[in-house]
Design a protein around this motif. Structure first.
Motif, PDB file in Angstrom:
ATOM      1  N   ARG A 188       0.863  -1.178   0.000  1.00  0.00           N
ATOM      2  CA  ARG A 188       0.000   0.000   0.000  1.00  0.00           C
ATOM      3  C   ARG A 188       0.899   1.227   0.000  1.00  0.00           C
ATOM      4  NH1 ARG A 188      -3.093  -3.733   2.906  1.00  0.00           N
ATOM      5  NH2 ARG A 188      -5.247  -3.787   2.182  1.00  0.00           N
ATOM      6  N   TRP A 189       0.432   2.310  -0.632  1.00  0.00           N
ATOM      7  CA  TRP A 189       1.250   3.512  -0.744  1.00  0.00           C
ATOM      8  C   TRP A 189       0.379   4.730  -0.501  1.00  0.00           C
ATOM      9  CZ3 TRP A 189       1.197   7.524  -4.510  1.00  0.00           C
ATOM     10  CH2 TRP A 189       2.312   8.362  -4.488  1.00  0.00           C
ATOM     11  N   LYS A 190       0.879   5.629   0.306  1.00  0.00           N
ATOM     12  CA  LYS A 190       0.179   6.894   0.534  1.00  0.00           C
ATOM     13  C   LYS A 190       1.226   7.957   0.817  1.00  0.00           C
ATOM     14  CE  LYS A 190      -3.362   9.145   3.331  1.00  0.00           C
ATOM     15  NZ  LYS A 190      -3.871   9.978   2.295  1.00  0.00           N
ATOM     16  N   GLU A 191       1.371   8.843  -0.105  1.00  0.00           N
ATOM     17  CA  GLU A 191       2.318   9.955   0.022  1.00  0.00           C
ATOM     18  C   GLU A 191       1.601  11.223  -0.418  1.00  0.00           C
ATOM     19  OE1 GLU A 191       5.485   9.813   1.129  1.00  0.00           O
ATOM     20  OE2 GLU A 191       5.456   7.637   1.392  1.00  0.00           O
ATOM     21  N   ASP A 192       2.184  12.334  -0.107  1.00  0.00           N
ATOM     22  CA  ASP A 192       1.677  13.614  -0.600  1.00  0.00           C
ATOM     23  C   ASP A 192       2.396  13.956  -1.891  1.00  0.00           C
ATOM     24  OD1 ASP A 192      -0.008  14.000   1.623  1.00  0.00           O
ATOM     25  OD2 ASP A 192       1.664  14.786   2.804  1.00  0.00           O
ATOM     26  N   TRP A 193       1.737  14.717  -2.740  1.00  0.00           N
ATOM     27  CA  TRP A 193       2.354  15.185  -3.967  1.00  0.00           C
ATOM     28  C   TRP A 193       1.881  16.608  -4.222  1.00  0.00           C
ATOM     29  CZ3 TRP A 193      -0.859  10.894  -3.734  1.00  0.00           C
ATOM     30  CH2 TRP A 193      -2.169  11.067  -4.160  1.00  0.00           C
ATOM     31  N   PRO A 194       2.649  17.358  -4.983  1.00  0.00           N
ATOM     32  CA  PRO A 194       2.287  18.748  -5.258  1.00  0.00           C
ATOM     33  C   PRO A 194       0.977  18.830  -6.041  1.00  0.00           C
ATOM     34  CG  PRO A 194       4.497  18.247  -6.099  1.00  0.00           C
ATOM     35  CD  PRO A 194       3.912  16.972  -5.587  1.00  0.00           C
ATOM     36  N   ALA A 195       0.240  19.898  -5.853  1.00  0.00           N
ATOM     37  CA  ALA A 195      -1.046  20.084  -6.538  1.00  0.00           C
ATOM     38  C   ALA A 195      -0.890  20.083  -8.054  1.00  0.00           C
ATOM     39  CB  ALA A 195      -1.695  21.381  -6.073  1.00  0.00           C
TER      40      ALA A 195
END
Length: 157
Positions: free
Chosen positions: A41-48
């Motif tokens: 499973r993967w959950k990261e933030d990324w730029p808009a």
């Protein structure tokens, strides 16, 4: 097909990962020469403004599901090993673009791209709208026999 090896036991040290797998500890080769992939499973933030934001959002969303539930059922019902089904699913998804190219053919892909290319070169919303209408007409023409099989006369031997 049970294994005494856990994922953490089988994960190689980073310096043992082949160059084409740099950046991920999720793929390695087992002792018997088979590719092994860790379903993570993967959950990261990324730029808009990330151009891949939609895909990343899908990775997070679908990552909440357990694909092995379906694969185990398919394996049991079809008498095919889970790994063979997983390989098929991944290969089919990963080659979907080239499969689409084979179905359409390179000539039609170029024809469909022409109005888009012209609109992008003009960098104009008006041209993009015209391209949309041209593509809609082209696809409508391609789709016609699917919507109305009677458009072609009956074939005789």
């Amino acid at each position: 097909m049970a294994s005494d090896m856990s994922v953490s036991d089988a994960t190689p040290a980073r310096d043992e990962i082949p160059d084409d797998d740099v950046g991920t500890p999720d793929v390695w080769t087992s002792e018997d020469g088979h590719d092994v992939v860790c379903l993570r499973r993967w959950k990261e933030d990324w730029p808009a403004d990330d151009p891949h934001a939609n895909f990343k959002s899908d990775v997070v969303g679908y990552g909440l599901l357990d694909p092995l539930v379906t694969l185990r059922g398919m394996s049991r019902n079809l008498d095919i090993p889970i790994g063979a089904i997983a390989r098929y699913v991944l290969a089919k998804w990963a080659t979907g673009g080239s499969g689409g190219l084979l179905e359409l053919g390179p000539v039609m892909v170029h024809r469909l791209w022409e109005p888009i290319g012209r609109a992008e070169e003009a960098d104009s919303d008006e041209q993009r709208l015209l391209a949309y209408h041209q593509l809609r007409q082209m696809i409508s023409w391609l789709k016609l026999p699917l919507d109305d099989p009677t458009v072609y006369p009956e074939q005789r031997d």
